[in-house]
Design an enzyme around this catalytic site. Structure first.
Site, short mmCIF file in Angstrom:
data_model
loop_
_atom_site.label_atom_id
_atom_site.label_comp_id
_atom_site.label_asym_id
_atom_site.label_seq_id
_atom_site.Cartn_x
_atom_site.Cartn_y
_atom_site.Cartn_z
N GLU A 200 0.83 -1.23 0.00
CA GLU A 200 0.00 0.00 0.00
C GLU A 200 0.85 1.26 0.00
O GLU A 200 0.92 2.00 0.99
CB GLU A 200 -0.86 0.04 1.28
N GLU A 394 -5.44 -7.69 -0.95
CA GLU A 394 -5.96 -7.68 0.43
C GLU A 394 -7.44 -7.40 0.42
O GLU A 394 -7.89 -6.46 -0.24
CB GLU A 394 -5.33 -6.54 1.24
C1 BG6 Z 1 -3.98 -2.60 5.20
C2 BG6 Z 1 -2.60 -3.08 5.56
O1 BG6 Z 1 -3.98 -1.22 5.38
O2 BG6 Z 1 -5.06 -2.99 5.95
C3 BG6 Z 1 -2.56 -4.24 6.54
O3 BG6 Z 1 -1.84 -3.39 4.42
C4 BG6 Z 1 -3.65 -4.06 7.56
O4 BG6 Z 1 -1.28 -4.31 7.09
C5 BG6 Z 1 -4.99 -4.08 6.85
O5 BG6 Z 1 -3.59 -5.00 8.58
C6 BG6 Z 1 -6.19 -4.00 7.75
O6 BG6 Z 1 -6.08 -2.90 8.59
P1 BG6 Z 1 -6.16 -3.06 10.16
O7 BG6 Z 1 -5.90 -1.70 10.69
O8 BG6 Z 1 -7.52 -3.54 10.44
O9 BG6 Z 1 -5.12 -4.05 10.52
#
Ligand code: BG6
Length: 501
Positions: A200, A394
Site C-alpha cells: 500500500e 488484500e
Molecule cells: C492494510 C494493511 O492497510 O489494511 C494491513 O496493508 C492491515 O497491514 C490491513 O492490517 C487491515 O487494517 P487493520 O488496521 O484492520 O489491521
C-alpha cells in the site's frame, strides 16, 4: 448488419479474463512473526508501537509516533507492544503452512522483515540467522505446493534507518533498500511468483510512520514536502527493484499496490463530484499513475503548488520510472468512501482514511463500511486506468471473534458474518471478471489472525484460523480453525473443480 458488427467486436483482442483465479491468504512479517528480538533481528518501526486501549485518538497515537513515544518504547518493559509477540508465527511456521495447505490456497502472500535480514538496515552483509529463517519459510511454502506472493516491505522499517537517516526522506534509503532486495532476489528469486516492492504505497500520505518511517513532530503536523519526497524515493526504489529483478529473477511478476478507497460523491452536486475526483487522484491514483503508467500525472503540479509542496528529483529518476513500470497492479479493498464538500456531514472510520457515512451500507464494529459492489466498481476503474492484470492483494473482515467450547469441550469459533462478507465480495469479483476486468487472483487478508496494523490490537481479527492471544501478547497462541475455514476450503475446492457456488 448488427451481426456483422457483433462479430467484429468479439474478434477484438481480449485480456485473459477467463483465466482461473488464484485464491490466497496473506500475513505480513511484523503483524505475524513476533519473536521481535530472536535470531539477531533489529528493532523496527512496528516493534515500538504500543497497544492503547480504544479511545477516540488511540489509533492516531499508536500510528503516528513522536520521538518521545519512540524513546519511551525502547526502554518500556511494562507496556503492551503487540507486534513484539504478534501471532508468534516465527515459532509456528511449519504448523501454519500445514494449515494453509489444508485450506488449499493457491498462493500465500507474506513479507520479509527488513530488520531480520539487516538488523540496522545499513549493514554491508545480511544476518545469517535471518537468511536461515526465510530459507525455512520459502521451503515450507514451496513444499506445500503453494505459489508465493512476496511483499518486500510491509510497513516495518529498521528503526535505525528512522533515527539515523530520517526514514525515506533520505535518498540513501534507495540504495540500502536495493541491497536488501538484491539479497532476496539472488537467494529466493526462483521461488517467487508475484511480488510487491511496497505494501500500500499510498499509505505514506495517511500513515507516514508506517508508510515512510517519518517521526511526527511533537506539537504539529507532518511537513508535506517530507512526505512526498519520501514517496518519491519509494517510487524510484520500486523502479530500481523491478530493474534488478528483471536481471536476476526474470520469471517473477512485479506489482504495485495501493489502498483503494472507492470514492462516491455524497450528492450529485458538481462540487461534491469534483472533490471526489480530486481526492481520488491524489489519495489513490497518484501512485498508480507513477508506478503502473510510468509518469507523474499533470494534476500533481497543481496539488503541490496549492499545498506548498516541493520535492527534489534525481537526474535519471523520471526515465527510470518510465522504463520500469510494474507488470500488474493491485489493491487492498476494505470499504468504499464518500466525499462531501459539506462540513457537517457525519464521518466514520475506514482503512487509512475517515469517510462520510453512507446510509446505504452497514459497517463493521470498527466503522468500516461494507460494500461488496464497491469492489466491482474499484476493479473496473483500476483496470480502465492501467490496462494491466489486477490482483486483489488484500480484502477481508476485521471482527471480534468469540472463542467458545462445543458440547465436547473442543474450542470453536462461529463466524457466519465473515462467510457472508467473503461470499458477497467473491460474487462481485466474478461480476468484475464478467465485465472484462483481467483479475489474476484474490488474497484474503490476515488468513491466520494477526495484529491489526492500524489500531495495534489482536482482537480485530481477519483470519479463518483463530490465534489464542490477546492485545497484551498473552495467550497460548494455539491455532483453532474457525467455521469460515471449512467454508473457504470448500469454496476453493469447488473452484478448482470448475464449479461455482
Ligand atoms: C492494510 C494493511 O492497510 O489494511 C494491513 O496493508 C492491515 O497491514 C490491513 O492490517 C487491515 O487494517 P487493520 O488496521 O484492520 O489491521
Amino acid at each position: 448488419m448488427l451481426a456483422e458488427r457483433d462479430r467484429k467486436l468479439t474478434s477484438l483482442p481480449r485480456p485473459a479474463s477467463s483465466r482461473a483465479l488464484l485464491w490466497g491468504g496473506a500475513t505480513a512479517s511484523s503483524q505475524y512473526e513476533g519473536a521481535f528480538a530472536a535470531g539477531g533481528k533489529g528493532l523496527d518501526t512496528q516493534d515500538v508501537r504500543p497497544y492503547l486501549p480504544r479511545t477516540s485518538d488511540a489509533t492516531t497515537a499508536t500510528r503516528l509516533l513522536t520521538r518521545s513515544a519512540v524513546e519511551r518504547a525502547k526502554t518500556d518493559t511494562r507496556g503492551a507492544y503487540p507486534f513484539r509477540t504478534a501471532s508468534d508465527g516465527y515459532h509456528h511456521l511449519e504448523e501454519d503452512i500445514a494449515l494453509l495447505q489444508e485450506l488449499g490456497i493457491d498462493i500465500y502472500r507474506f513479507s520479509i522483515s527488513w530488520a531480520r535480514l539487516f538488523p540496522m538496515g545499513d549493514e554491508p552483509e545480511p544476518n545469517p540467522e535471518g537468511l536461515a529463517y526465510y530459507d525455512r519459510v520459502f521451503s515450507a511454502v514451496r513444499k506445500a505446493g503453494t505459489k508465493v506472493f512476496l511483499t518486500l516491505t510491509h510497513y516495518a522499517l529498521p528503526l535505525h534507518l528512522v533515527e539515523a537517516y530520517g526514514g525515506w526522506t533520505n535518498r540513501a534509503l534507495i540504495d540500502l533498500y536495493a541491497r536488501f532486495a538484491r539479497v532476496v532476489f539472488e537467494r529466493w528469486g526462483d521461488a517467487i511468483d508475484y511480488y510487491l516492492p511496497f505494501n500500500e504505497i499510498n499509505a505514506g500520505y495517511f500513515s507516514p510512520w508506517n508508510g515512510v518511517g517519518l517521526i511526527k513532530p511533537e506539537d504539529g503536523e507532518y511537513n508535506q514536502s517530507d512526505v512526498f519526497q519520501s514517496l518519491h524515493h519509494q517510487f524510484v526504489a520500486s523502479a530500481r527493484v523491478i530493474q534488478m529483478q528483471r536481471e536476476i529473477a526474470p520469471a517473477c511478476q512485479s506489482g504495485c499496490m495501493v489502498a483503494d478507497f472507492c470514492y462516491y460523491p455524497h450528492t450529485c452536486s458538481p462540487e461534491d463530484n469534483l472533490k471526489t475526483v480530486r481526492e481520488e487522484q491524489v489519495n489513490q491514483w497518484l501512485a498508480v499513475d507513477v508506478l503502473a503508467r510510468g509518469y507523474y500525472p499533470g494534476y500533481v503540479d497543481r496539488f503541490f503548488a496549492e499545498h506548498g509542496i516541493r520535492i527534489e528529483l534525481g537526474e535519471d529518476d523520471l526515465e527510470l520510472l518510465a522504463r520500469y513500470t510494474c507488470d500488474f497492479a493491485s489493491i487492498s479493498y476494505y470499504q468504499s468512501s464518500v466525499c462531501s464538500t459539506s462540513e457537517t456531514a457525519e464521518h466514520t472510520a475506514g482503512n487509512l482514511v475517515c469517510t462520510v457515512k453512507n446510509p446505504y451500507l452497514q459497517a463493521t464494529e470498527w466503522g468500516w463500511q461494507i460494500d461488496p459492489v464497491g469492489l466491482r466498481t474499484a476493479l473496473n476503474k483500476l483496470y480502465d486506468r492501467v490496462r494491466k492484470p489486477i490482483f486483489i492483494s488484500e480484502n477481508g473482515m476485521g471482527a471480534r471473534d468469540v472463542l467458545e467450547r462445543d458440547g465436547g469441550g473442543k474450542p470453536v469459533v462461529h463466524d457466519p458474518y465473515r462467510v457472508d462478507y467473503l461470499a458477497r465480495h467473491f460474487e462481485q469479483i466474478d461480476e468484475a471478471v464478467a465485465d472484462g476486468v483481467d483479475v489474476i487472483g484474490y488474497i484474503m487478508w490476515g488468513v491466520i489472525d494477526i495484529v491489526s496494523a492500524g489500531s495495534c490490537e489482536m482482537e480485530k481479527r481477519y483470519g479463518v484460523v483463530y490465534v489464542d492471544a490477546d492485545n497484551h501478547g498473552n495467550g497460548s497462541f494455539e491455532r483453532i480453525k474457525k467455521d469460515s475455514f471449512a467454508w473457504y476450503r470448500d469454496f476453493i475446492r469447488a473452484r478448482h473443480e470448475g464449479t461455482t457456488r
